[in-house]
Design a protein around this motif. Structure first.
Motif, short mmCIF file in Angstrom:
data_model
loop_
_atom_site.label_atom_id
_atom_site.label_comp_id
_atom_site.label_asym_id
_atom_site.label_seq_id
_atom_site.Cartn_x
_atom_site.Cartn_y
_atom_site.Cartn_z
N TYR A 77 84.55 -58.05 12.07
CA TYR A 77 85.05 -57.88 10.60
C TYR A 77 84.92 -58.91 9.94
CZ TYR A 77 88.37 -57.90 7.08
OH TYR A 77 89.34 -58.13 5.73
N LEU A 78 85.45 -60.01 10.52
CA LEU A 78 85.68 -61.44 10.00
C LEU A 78 84.20 -62.07 9.72
CD1 LEU A 78 88.66 -62.81 12.13
CD2 LEU A 78 88.75 -62.08 9.56
N PHE A 79 83.33 -61.80 10.66
CA PHE A 79 82.03 -62.51 10.60
C PHE A 79 81.39 -61.69 9.44
CE2 PHE A 79 77.39 -62.72 11.66
CZ PHE A 79 77.45 -64.17 11.39
N ASP A 80 81.48 -60.63 9.42
CA ASP A 80 80.65 -59.55 8.23
C ASP A 80 81.27 -59.92 6.83
OD1 ASP A 80 78.96 -58.51 10.38
OD2 ASP A 80 79.99 -56.87 10.37
N ARG A 81 82.33 -59.86 6.59
CA ARG A 81 83.28 -59.97 5.47
C ARG A 81 83.13 -61.26 5.07
NH1 ARG A 81 84.30 -57.75 0.87
NH2 ARG A 81 86.43 -57.05 0.50
N PHE A 82 83.43 -62.44 5.82
CA PHE A 82 83.83 -63.72 5.37
C PHE A 82 82.70 -64.94 6.09
CE2 PHE A 82 87.79 -61.41 5.74
CZ PHE A 82 88.12 -61.53 4.49
N GLY A 83 82.05 -64.56 7.08
CA GLY A 83 81.21 -65.44 7.66
C GLY A 83 81.86 -66.17 8.74
N THR A 84 83.20 -66.13 8.93
CA THR A 84 83.68 -66.85 10.14
C THR A 84 83.57 -66.17 11.46
OG1 THR A 84 85.89 -65.57 9.60
CG2 THR A 84 85.58 -67.49 8.55
N ASP A 85 83.14 -67.20 12.54
CA ASP A 85 83.10 -66.71 13.59
C ASP A 85 83.85 -66.94 14.80
OD1 ASP A 85 81.49 -65.80 15.87
OD2 ASP A 85 79.99 -67.48 15.93
N TYR A 86 84.84 -66.08 15.21
CA TYR A 86 85.70 -66.05 16.09
C TYR A 86 85.48 -65.44 17.26
CZ TYR A 86 88.99 -68.27 12.74
OH TYR A 86 89.70 -69.12 11.87
N SER A 87 85.49 -66.13 18.59
CA SER A 87 85.25 -65.62 19.72
C SER A 87 86.22 -64.42 20.01
CB SER A 87 84.94 -66.51 20.88
OG SER A 87 85.18 -65.65 22.24
N PRO A 88 86.10 -63.00 20.41
CA PRO A 88 87.18 -62.03 20.76
C PRO A 88 87.61 -62.59 22.06
CG PRO A 88 84.91 -61.15 20.86
CD PRO A 88 84.65 -62.37 20.14
N LYS A 89 86.85 -63.16 22.96
CA LYS A 89 87.53 -63.63 24.35
C LYS A 89 88.71 -64.48 24.13
CE LYS A 89 85.99 -65.22 28.85
NZ LYS A 89 84.90 -65.71 29.53
N ASN A 90 88.68 -65.40 23.47
CA ASN A 90 89.70 -66.52 23.53
C ASN A 90 90.01 -67.16 22.28
OD1 ASN A 90 87.40 -68.21 23.13
ND2 ASN A 90 86.84 -68.50 25.35
N GLU A 91 89.63 -66.61 21.19
CA GLU A 91 90.02 -67.18 20.03
C GLU A 91 90.54 -66.28 18.87
OE1 GLU A 91 87.02 -70.93 18.97
OE2 GLU A 91 86.26 -68.76 18.59
N ILE A 92 91.06 -65.02 19.41
CA ILE A 92 91.36 -63.90 18.77
C ILE A 92 92.74 -63.23 19.60
CG2 ILE A 92 91.41 -61.53 17.55
CD1 ILE A 92 88.52 -62.32 16.85
N MET A 93 93.91 -63.21 19.10
CA MET A 93 94.90 -62.53 19.87
C MET A 93 95.76 -61.50 18.97
SD MET A 93 97.99 -65.56 20.13
CE MET A 93 99.05 -64.36 20.46
N ILE A 94 95.99 -60.35 19.33
CA ILE A 94 96.68 -59.25 18.66
C ILE A 94 98.40 -59.46 18.63
CG2 ILE A 94 96.92 -56.63 18.27
CD1 ILE A 94 94.07 -57.81 17.94
N THR A 95 98.96 -59.50 17.56
CA THR A 95 100.37 -59.80 17.51
C THR A 95 101.14 -58.62 16.97
OG1 THR A 95 100.13 -60.68 15.42
CG2 THR A 95 100.07 -62.18 17.21
N THR A 96 102.55 -58.72 17.08
CA THR A 96 103.19 -57.76 16.61
C THR A 96 103.59 -57.88 15.06
OG1 THR A 96 104.22 -57.39 18.83
CG2 THR A 96 105.40 -56.41 16.96
N GLY A 97 102.53 -57.52 14.44
CA GLY A 97 102.59 -57.92 12.83
C GLY A 97 101.96 -59.27 12.62
N ALA A 98 101.84 -59.25 11.47
CA ALA A 98 101.48 -61.01 10.81
C ALA A 98 102.62 -61.84 11.01
CB ALA A 98 100.87 -60.66 9.63
N SER A 99 103.82 -61.04 10.91
CA SER A 99 104.98 -61.84 10.80
C SER A 99 105.19 -62.68 12.36
CB SER A 99 106.09 -61.16 10.87
OG SER A 99 106.25 -60.30 9.56
N GLU A 100 104.86 -61.87 13.44
CA GLU A 100 104.80 -62.74 14.93
C GLU A 100 103.87 -63.62 14.64
OE1 GLU A 100 104.24 -62.55 19.34
OE2 GLU A 100 103.50 -60.70 18.36
N ALA A 101 102.71 -63.26 14.23
CA ALA A 101 101.71 -64.44 14.31
C ALA A 101 101.91 -65.67 13.54
CB ALA A 101 100.18 -63.76 13.49
N LEU A 102 102.64 -65.33 12.38
CA LEU A 102 103.00 -66.60 11.69
C LEU A 102 104.10 -67.54 12.39
CD1 LEU A 102 103.25 -68.08 8.77
CD2 LEU A 102 105.11 -66.59 8.40
#
Length: 385
Positions: A77-102
């Protein structure tokens, strides 16, 4: 008995938003424009996916980083929508809401005494999050004359040798201000030259009404020094599901993952399966909701301008930010009297920082009828001043 609370907690002011909600809960016939979530139900197919995962016994912990399929879908989604290339293996993590991510983004990079530049007006959690990490929040004003965008001049004025992080949120809560890709490009050289890290909260990105939404990390030179935060609460009306995500270069992502492992372990499993379905099959629901908010935005902003409160046209999120400076009342007094005398709940802009003073945050994530009734009550109140 001594006071066992930490100094950092004691230094954090109580929520200015909560004050008005507490008053409103004790009153009848209230129209609340203070809500910070969509007034749509989560799409039914998304709810079905969560139910199906529970029925199939998919109720154990996921990996700390989250379901691999969900991370892969986010990467695409991020690549198709914005052109940003993040590896799902080690550059993306799922959090308990964006609040935890922040929260974990700030704590993973801020040392005590570091200055964090906060583009404001800003959601109240930003300043408090910096303070809890031991950092020093430094407000960078985003002004109405600039469409509440972050400009190079405003940023340069606040940078010191102690500046380490720039924290911003666009589309903005509370102003509805938006940064285009050109706007991010305009500040990119400053970020690089002063060796800053950018934390970009883009939770409202899909609620962009004019032009294409922009992601800071898509700008040349910023990807390697940007933590991108996003989630499913706004675009898919999934506030209660608590699914967000953090994207960053591997070194920073792994640092944030350390904190996540100890304080959260993993985001809710059923909610992650729901998020997978949202990314696969719920974009029509998202677009329909955004189109309706576009109509409500125009309806409310034009109406409140005619009622006598000057209001710029927000380009994103679902908030309008009218000015009450010409009324002779402070934003807090105006909001309190409007609530008590005319039963309309709004949030004073000053709770979001100095640049918000003299404004009101009004959410148009309510029905058209309620918006028109609220404006009529506001106009009646102004007429009595």
């Amino acid at each position: 008995m001594r006071d066992f609370r930490s100094d950092r907690v004691k230094a954090i002011p109580p929520s200015g938003i909560r004050k008005f909600f507490d008053i409103a809960q004790e009153m009848e016939d209230i129209i609340s424009l203070g809500v910070g979530e969509p007034d749509y139900d989560t799409p039914w197919n998304v709810r079905e996916a969560a139910i199906r995962s529970i029925e199939q016994g998919q109720t154990a912990y996921t990996s700390n980083s989250g379901l691999p399929e969900l991370r892969s879908l986010i990467s695409r989604y991020l690549f198709d929508r914005f052109g940003t290339d993040y590896s799902p293996k080690n550059e993306i993590m799922i959090t308990t809401g964006a609040s935890e991510a922040l929260d974990i983004a700030i704590r993973s990079v801020v040392n005590p005494g570091d200055e964090v530049l906060v583009a404001e007006p800003a959601y109240i959690a930003y300043t408090s999050g910096v303070m809890l990490s031991g950092g020093i929040p430094v407000h960078v004003p985003c002004l109405e004359k600039d469409g509440f965008r972050l400009t190079p001049d405003s940023l340069m004025e606040k940078i010191t040798p102690k500046s380490k992080v720039l924290l911003c949120n666009f589309p903005n809560n509370p102003s509805g201000g938006v940064m285009s890709r050109a706007d991010y490009k305009a500040i990119s050289d400053i970020i690089v030259d002063h060796d800053l890290l950018l934390i970009s909260d883009e939770i409202y990105n899909e609620l962009t009404y004019e032009g294409e939404p922009a992601s800071a990390a898509s700008v040349e030179g910023l990807r390697e020094r940007t933590i991108t935060i996003n989630g499913f609460s706004k675009a898919f009306s999934m506030t209660g599901w608590r699914v967000g995500y953090l994207c960053a270069p591997e070194e920073i992502c792994s640092a944030a993952l350390k904190i996540h492992q100890y304080v959260m372990l993993s985001a809710p499993t059923g909610a992650q399966y729901a998020a997978i379905e949202a990314l696969k099959n719920s974009w029509d629901s998202c677009k329909a909701m955004v189109n309706e908010y576009h109509v409500r935005r125009n309806l409310f902003v034009n109406s409140v301008n005619r009622a006598g409160l000057p209001c710029h046209m927000p380009k994103g999120a679902f908030y309008a930010f009218p000015s009450v400076k010409d009324t002779g009342l402070s934003d807090e007094v105006f909001a309190e009297r409007l609530l008590k005398e005319h039963h309309v709940a709004v949030v004073p802009g000053s709770v979001f920082g100095p640049s918000g003073e003299g404004h009101l945050r009004c959410s148009y994530a309510v029905s058209r009828d309620d918006l028109l009734t609220a404006v009529a009550r506001i106009e009646e109140f102004i007429g009595k001043l």
